[in-house]
Design an enzyme around this catalytic site. Sequence first.
Site, short mmCIF file in Angstrom:
data_model
loop_
_atom_site.label_atom_id
_atom_site.label_comp_id
_atom_site.label_asym_id
_atom_site.label_seq_id
_atom_site.Cartn_x
_atom_site.Cartn_y
_atom_site.Cartn_z
CB THR A 366 -13.87 18.56 -38.53
OG1 THR A 366 -15.03 19.44 -38.12
CG2 THR A 366 -14.06 17.74 -39.71
CB SER A 438 -19.36 20.05 -46.01
OG SER A 438 -20.41 21.13 -45.95
O1 DON Z 1 -20.46 17.87 -41.21
C1 DON Z 1 -19.91 18.99 -41.50
O2 DON Z 1 -20.22 19.56 -42.62
C2 DON Z 1 -19.50 19.97 -40.41
N1 DON Z 1 -19.94 19.53 -39.15
C3 DON Z 1 -17.73 19.96 -40.48
C4 DON Z 1 -17.20 20.85 -39.58
C5 DON Z 1 -15.67 21.39 -39.86
O3 DON Z 1 -15.16 20.80 -40.89
C6 DON Z 1 -15.17 22.41 -38.99
N2 DON Z 1 -13.99 22.59 -39.67
N3 DON Z 1 -12.88 22.80 -39.53
#
Ligand code: DON
Length: 555
Positions: A366, A438
């Site tokens: 992300t 999130s």
């Molecule tokens: O939308 C979300 O909350 C998750 N798919 C975000 C994933 C994420 O931040 C992975 N992290 N480092």
Amino acid sequence: MRNLLQPLVLLLWIFSATALAGPRQAAIASAHPLATQAGFEILDQGGNAFDAAVAVSAVLAVVEPFGSGLGGGGFWLLKRVSDGKEILLDGRETAPWAASSTMYLDEQGNPIPQLSLDGAKAAAIPGLPAALAHLAKRYGRLSLAQTLAPAIHHAESGFETGERYRLAAKSREKALQASPAAAEIFLDHGQTPGPGFHLLQKDLAQTLRRLARQGHAGFYRGPFASNLVAQVRKAGGIWTQRDLERYRVLEREPLRGEYQGIRIVSAPPPSSGGVVLAEALNILSAYDLEHDDPVTAKHLIIEAERRAYRDRDLYLGDPAFVEMPIRRLTSPDYAAGLRVAIRPDRALPSENLSDVGNPSSQGDHTTHFSIIDRQGNQVAATLSINQRFGSGFVAAGSGVLLNDEMDDFAVSPGKPNAYGLVGGDANRIEPGKRMLSSMSPTFLETEDRIAILGTPGGSRIISMVLLAILDFAQNHDPQSWVSTGRFHHQYLPDVVEYEPGGLSPEEIKGLEKLGHKLKETSYRYGDMQAVLWEKQGDTVGAASDPRGEGAASVR
Ligand code: DON
């Protein structure tokens, strides 16, 4: 009379011109130097912050393929200065129409390991290509051919990957090996590449060119879309052409809150970010965190998080599918009620400790970027394919890594997902639904200061943004927000996680004494990207999280 009016008109004109005037310099903070550079190139070509956002999003898709991409989605929080419009562009993925709440369960109703995380069946319908086309068309000044050019260049000519890439590929080696097209692109003879690997993505360059030429339809319709669907189905997925044709980005009213005179603008459902932030900040608003001793201040933050994350699990989901008591959850009265049960001298255990999950590592997948241009237009965007390298699946010929965002649903109600989050009915899988997120791209505004920020980090995104807001409230600068030590509580599991150095030895001792269970993570987490404009004095600052390899500059 006319003589009197003239100076008045002049004064009004001067006033509105200064009110509308943007900062002397633009600022961009993103998770990769090539993405930040691309954003500035687009501004130099006469593009605005929204054009730069298209370029930065697309370059991140190429140079951080483990973090976000055309096969994923995201949220772009926008502020357009000409009319003051604030909007959340929702490019979140949707569940395919054939999806069902039992699709990842075995006959006994237990989740089948990895099925919602690895391979084509884990992939939801991507939103990022549609969002870029929408951003360019509705808000940009330049053509997609111009704004996608830097990404096409990096995909076509390749670039040298670093240690982050190696570690990410290593952790997802199996999933990548399972998809021949993914292995061909992202591995080196089927293995995790060593340092200095030159990553070429010719197919992705073609896909980006098609998007530049045809816009939305270049991804969601025609032979490209048919090939995607055919290959996803061949690999056990359930997409149909209709799913791609039906995909739409949505413009939503942002979630707004207030804390100590700071206006907070963040992501509404289907992100839980804004609601959880508003609820936690409302709870905290009655305390004097700045002057409390550090153990008490942190205890109160943890207790606020515990309650706000509980409501996330209980109530939040896609607004097209669930009724949510947003007004109540974000009201100061509700927070006052919750505050009554917070004891300054004791941790209150979360309910239902039997379903304790085990959150996995989070932080380098992300991505987030923040932009302000010289007109004062603002963008905060958090983009994702969920886990590192998403599902690991690439449809041959597309160069597009598909997400595994289906795991953000409550795949098996009551059981924790990859982030240890325990979702409820509001977030169960339903056809066409957007999974709860999130991701919390956020603007903060006082009379003098405007901040733009966000971070990756799964469920910890919201607590990281919360800590940054509290730091902003104490008048610290962006470098401080992105560097501050991190700790996190998400209701379940009932544990305060903290990164190495995130709490001092005295704070650890003090919090344990209050009854908190603490657990140190094995790595420092988050990759926050932040921008600040101080109107008085017209100074612009930007900062990239020291934990990542991002670049922040002001020009
Ligand atoms: O939308 C979300 O909350 C998750 N798919 C975000 C994933 C994420 O931040 C992975 N992290 N480092």
